[in-house]
Structures are given as C-alpha cells and as structure tokens.
Motif scaffolding. Sequence first.
Motif, PDB file in Angstrom:
ATOM      1  N   TRP A 161       0.982  -1.113   0.421  1.00 44.57           N
ATOM      2  CA  TRP A 161      -0.289   0.050   0.236  1.00 44.57           C
ATOM      3  C   TRP A 161       0.410   1.148   0.149  1.00 44.57           C
ATOM      4  N   ARG A 209       0.125   6.067  -0.161  1.00 43.67           N
ATOM      5  CA  ARG A 209      -0.655   6.625   0.218  1.00 43.67           C
ATOM      6  C   ARG A 209       0.126   8.447  -0.727  1.00 43.67           C
ATOM      7  N   ARG A 260       3.986  10.652  -3.589  1.00 49.35           N
ATOM      8  CA  ARG A 260       3.732   8.884  -3.297  1.00 49.35           C
ATOM      9  C   ARG A 260       4.539   8.538  -1.887  1.00 49.35           C
ATOM     10  N   ASP A 266      -2.715  10.539   7.476  1.00 47.27           N
ATOM     11  CA  ASP A 266      -3.287   9.699   7.576  1.00 47.27           C
ATOM     12  C   ASP A 266      -3.803  10.268   6.547  1.00 47.27           C
ATOM     13  N   ALA A 298      -4.806  10.914   3.348  1.00 52.60           N
ATOM     14  CA  ALA A 298      -4.012  10.640   1.768  1.00 52.60           C
ATOM     15  C   ALA A 298      -4.942  10.044   0.691  1.00 52.60           C
ATOM     16  N   TYR A 302      -5.385   6.278  -0.961  1.00 48.32           N
ATOM     17  CA  TYR A 302      -4.373   5.008  -0.907  1.00 48.32           C
ATOM     18  C   TYR A 302      -4.256   4.277  -1.930  1.00 48.32           C
ATOM     19  N   GLY A 332      -6.871   4.073  -6.949  1.00 44.96           N
ATOM     20  CA  GLY A 332      -7.059   5.074  -4.747  1.00 44.96           C
ATOM     21  C   GLY A 332      -8.381   4.837  -4.588  1.00 44.96           C
ATOM     22  N   GLN A 339      -9.981   7.154  -1.540  1.00 46.63           N
ATOM     23  CA  GLN A 339      -9.795   8.084  -0.810  1.00 46.63           C
ATOM     24  C   GLN A 339      -9.840   8.369   0.988  1.00 46.63           C
TER      25      GLN A 339
END
Length: 125
Positions: free
Chosen positions: A36, A38, A45, A89, A91, A93, A118, A120
């Motif tokens: 993973w 983000r 990223r 946190d 972002a 992902y 992705g 959100q």
Amino acid sequence: QVQLVESGGGSVQAGGSLELSCAASGYMDSRCRMGWHRQAPGKERELVATINGDGTTTYEDSVKGRFTISQDKAKNTLSLQMNNLNADDTAVYYCAAERLNFVFAENAYCDFAYWGQGTQVTVSS
C-alpha cells in the motif's frame, strides 16, 4: 496483466479505524511484494506497508503499531487495517504489486509496476 481494485476508503474522525481492501487478478510472482502506498495533497507518494510471499511485512515508521497489512491468497485480496487514525493519514491510498524484472544469483529483483485506481481516506480532527 495484473489488475488491482481498491475499496474501503472513506471519512473518519481522528482515533477511528478503517480497513482497505484490494482485489487482485492476474499473475504475480510470489517472490515479489504487494503493498500500500499513499499520496497526500502536495506531497510525494510514499510507501506505507508491504508484504511478500512468505508473509514478511514492512511498515513506514509513522504507521507502525497502528496499521496492519495482510493477504488472503485464496481470495487474491490484500488488506490494510488502519487503527488510531490521525489527520496526517489523510491521503489517497493505492494498492500496488511488484513485477519480477529478473533473477540473479537466486535473488529476485522486482519493482512496483501495477497500481490500483486509489481510494480516498480522510481523517478529521
């Protein structure tokens, strides 16, 4: 061709939890990792967590002890359990899978080549 589809993002208050899932299809070499990443607004990223074929995991320092990456090989799914979330946190992902580039001296050399669209994650304080 590997396809990755994320789900499970959303909005949560600080201190809350979310679980992200990634449905994977296509061939992925077991010597390579899934993970993973983000990307927060205005930032690059970053790699959040990885898991390899034998279940070994790695985590970015800021998520250690709060996030757990896991894999269900039978269902071809990758998950990220996120607890005690905070505003940092927030972002998009991305689920990602490595592609095997070559093998040398019994070592496999892979890089992240396959990406999901992705999902959100927004954490409000």
